[in-house]
Design a protein around this motif. Sequence first.
Motif, PDB file in Angstrom:
ATOM      1  N   SER A  26      67.994  -8.228  25.575  1.00  0.00           N
ATOM      2  CA  SER A  26      67.852  -9.295  26.570  1.00  0.00           C
ATOM      3  C   SER A  26      69.066 -10.220  26.622  1.00  0.00           C
ATOM      4  N   SER A  27      69.691 -10.485  25.478  1.00  0.00           N
ATOM      5  CA  SER A  27      70.854 -11.380  25.488  1.00  0.00           C
ATOM      6  C   SER A  27      72.036 -10.747  26.223  1.00  0.00           C
ATOM      7  N   ARG A  28      72.183  -9.449  26.148  1.00  0.00           N
ATOM      8  CA  ARG A  28      73.270  -8.771  26.869  1.00  0.00           C
ATOM      9  C   ARG A  28      72.987  -8.643  28.358  1.00  0.00           C
ATOM     10  N   LEU A  29      71.714  -8.561  28.705  1.00  0.00           N
ATOM     11  CA  LEU A  29      71.358  -8.435  30.119  1.00  0.00           C
ATOM     12  C   LEU A  29      71.527  -9.745  30.872  1.00  0.00           C
ATOM     13  N   ARG A  30      71.389 -10.855  30.180  1.00  0.00           N
ATOM     14  CA  ARG A  30      71.578 -12.185  30.755  1.00  0.00           C
ATOM     15  C   ARG A  30      70.734 -12.412  32.018  1.00  0.00           C
ATOM     16  N   ILE A  31      69.452 -12.124  31.922  1.00  0.00           N
ATOM     17  CA  ILE A  31      68.557 -12.418  33.041  1.00  0.00           C
ATOM     18  C   ILE A  31      68.287 -13.918  33.034  1.00  0.00           C
ATOM     19  N   SER A  32      68.484 -14.545  34.195  1.00  0.00           N
ATOM     20  CA  SER A  32      68.339 -16.003  34.289  1.00  0.00           C
ATOM     21  C   SER A  32      67.774 -16.376  35.653  1.00  0.00           C
ATOM     22  N   SER A  33      67.743 -17.663  35.927  1.00  0.00           N
ATOM     23  CA  SER A  33      67.226 -18.148  37.205  1.00  0.00           C
ATOM     24  C   SER A  33      68.130 -17.754  38.378  1.00  0.00           C
ATOM     25  N   ALA A  34      69.344 -17.343  38.098  1.00  0.00           N
ATOM     26  CA  ALA A  34      70.252 -16.895  39.152  1.00  0.00           C
ATOM     27  C   ALA A  34      70.149 -15.392  39.404  1.00  0.00           C
ATOM     28  N   SER A  35      69.328 -14.703  38.649  1.00  0.00           N
ATOM     29  CA  SER A  35      69.227 -13.243  38.744  1.00  0.00           C
ATOM     30  C   SER A  35      68.456 -12.795  39.979  1.00  0.00           C
ATOM     31  N   LYS A  36      68.991 -11.768  40.614  1.00  0.00           N
ATOM     32  CA  LYS A  36      68.310 -11.076  41.705  1.00  0.00           C
ATOM     33  C   LYS A  36      68.124  -9.646  41.222  1.00  0.00           C
ATOM     34  N   ILE A  37      66.875  -9.270  40.972  1.00  0.00           N
ATOM     35  CA  ILE A  37      66.570  -7.989  40.332  1.00  0.00           C
ATOM     36  C   ILE A  37      65.927  -7.034  41.330  1.00  0.00           C
ATOM     37  N   LEU A  38      66.400  -5.796  41.323  1.00  0.00           N
ATOM     38  CA  LEU A  38      65.807  -4.737  42.127  1.00  0.00           C
ATOM     39  C   LEU A  38      65.362  -3.624  41.192  1.00  0.00           C
ATOM     40  N   CYS A  39      64.125  -3.169  41.367  1.00  0.00           N
ATOM     41  CA  CYS A  39      63.596  -2.043  40.600  1.00  0.00           C
ATOM     42  C   CYS A  39      63.419  -0.876  41.564  1.00  0.00           C
ATOM     43  N   PHE A  40      63.853   0.313  41.147  1.00  0.00           N
ATOM     44  CA  PHE A  40      63.802   1.487  42.008  1.00  0.00           C
ATOM     45  C   PHE A  40      62.427   2.130  42.069  1.00  0.00           C
ATOM     46  N   SER A  41      61.418   1.500  41.538  1.00  0.00           N
ATOM     47  CA  SER A  41      60.034   1.966  41.703  1.00  0.00           C
ATOM     48  C   SER A  41      59.111   0.846  41.247  1.00  0.00           C
ATOM     49  N   SER A  42      57.891   0.856  41.743  1.00  0.00           N
ATOM     50  CA  SER A  42      56.957  -0.194  41.336  1.00  0.00           C
ATOM     51  C   SER A  42      56.554  -0.064  39.865  1.00  0.00           C
ATOM     52  N   PRO A  43      56.483   1.155  39.255  1.00  0.00           N
ATOM     53  CA  PRO A  43      56.206   1.189  37.809  1.00  0.00           C
ATOM     54  C   PRO A  43      57.288   0.488  36.974  1.00  0.00           C
ATOM     55  N   LEU A  44      58.538   0.562  37.420  1.00  0.00           N
ATOM     56  CA  LEU A  44      59.593  -0.178  36.710  1.00  0.00           C
ATOM     57  C   LEU A  44      59.377  -1.675  36.868  1.00  0.00           C
ATOM     58  N   GLN A  45      59.019  -2.112  38.079  1.00  0.00           N
ATOM     59  CA  GLN A  45      58.746  -3.528  38.301  1.00  0.00           C
ATOM     60  C   GLN A  45      57.548  -3.968  37.464  1.00  0.00           C
ATOM     61  N   ASP A  46      56.575  -3.074  37.276  1.00  0.00           N
ATOM     62  CA  ASP A  46      55.390  -3.391  36.481  1.00  0.00           C
ATOM     63  C   ASP A  46      55.715  -3.610  35.006  1.00  0.00           C
ATOM     64  N   VAL A  47      56.894  -3.181  34.568  1.00  0.00           N
ATOM     65  CA  VAL A  47      57.349  -3.455  33.198  1.00  0.00           C
ATOM     66  C   VAL A  47      58.238  -4.701  33.191  1.00  0.00           C
ATOM     67  N   VAL A  48      59.161  -4.789  34.132  1.00  0.00           N
ATOM     68  CA  VAL A  48      60.149  -5.879  34.143  1.00  0.00           C
ATOM     69  C   VAL A  48      59.509  -7.230  34.455  1.00  0.00           C
ATOM     70  N   GLN A  49      58.643  -7.285  35.458  1.00  0.00           N
ATOM     71  CA  GLN A  49      58.056  -8.572  35.867  1.00  0.00           C
ATOM     72  C   GLN A  49      57.233  -9.228  34.755  1.00  0.00           C
ATOM     73  N   PRO A  50      56.307  -8.496  34.101  1.00  0.00           N
ATOM     74  CA  PRO A  50      55.562  -9.141  33.015  1.00  0.00           C
ATOM     75  C   PRO A  50      56.460  -9.515  31.828  1.00  0.00           C
ATOM     76  N   TRP A  51      57.500  -8.697  31.600  1.00  0.00           N
ATOM     77  CA  TRP A  51      58.417  -9.021  30.502  1.00  0.00           C
ATOM     78  C   TRP A  51      59.107 -10.351  30.800  1.00  0.00           C
ATOM     79  N   CYS A  52      59.582 -10.528  32.031  1.00  0.00           N
ATOM     80  CA  CYS A  52      60.233 -11.791  32.406  1.00  0.00           C
ATOM     81  C   CYS A  52      59.259 -12.956  32.275  1.00  0.00           C
ATOM     82  N   SER A  53      58.041 -12.769  32.734  1.00  0.00           N
ATOM     83  CA  SER A  53      57.038 -13.836  32.678  1.00  0.00           C
ATOM     84  C   SER A  53      56.727 -14.276  31.252  1.00  0.00           C
ATOM     85  N   SER A  54      56.673 -13.322  30.340  1.00  0.00           N
ATOM     86  CA  SER A  54      56.300 -13.678  28.967  1.00  0.00           C
ATOM     87  C   SER A  54      57.483 -14.006  28.055  1.00  0.00           C
ATOM     88  N   ASN A  55      58.697 -13.630  28.416  1.00  0.00           N
ATOM     89  CA  ASN A  55      59.833 -13.842  27.527  1.00  0.00           C
ATOM     90  C   ASN A  55      60.849 -14.874  28.010  1.00  0.00           C
TER      91      ASN A  55
END
Length: 161
Positions: free
Chosen positions: A17-46
């Motif tokens: 996560s520290s190398r990915l540098r996801i922040s409030s300025a991030s615009k994220i695109l997932c190439f499928s909804s199952p990927l979004q189903d992993v990324v979105q909850p991870w962002c919400s909880s971490n």
Amino acid sequence: MAFQAPLQLAPFLDEYSSRLRISSASKILCFSSPLQDVVQPWCSSNLDSHSQPASLSSIPSTQAFNSTWSEPESHYTHIFAQLSSDLKTSVKMLKFLHFSLVWKGIAVVLPPQAGEGEVGGEKVDLAKLIELGGFEPGKVRVVDEGKGEVAFAMKWDLLSA
């Protein structure tokens, strides 16, 4: 083409996560909804409430593998994608992905689900395949998360080297 949520993505997000540098300025695109189903909850909880990504969306996997690409150039800071088992389709998708990343944007790429990392019926070097999509040779990092490989690469240009 039915995708399932990749098992190796959540441990990868935890560790890098520290190398990915996801922040409030991030615009994220997932190439499928199952990927979004992993990324979105991870962002919400971490990430705290002030560090949530500015946008997090997905496109249907069928659009990701189409011959036309509707996403804007240099728009996303992060793109998460899982390759197809077809070599030509995978390279085309990687080129689209590279096109849509901002300068120093980060791509997270997972191998195809079927065939345990086989593309075109053969085991491929994930880093070399991603380089075919336009990423700078030697700048792709592949890690093994125990349940499969995950690759990540930053979009560079001649001025950022």
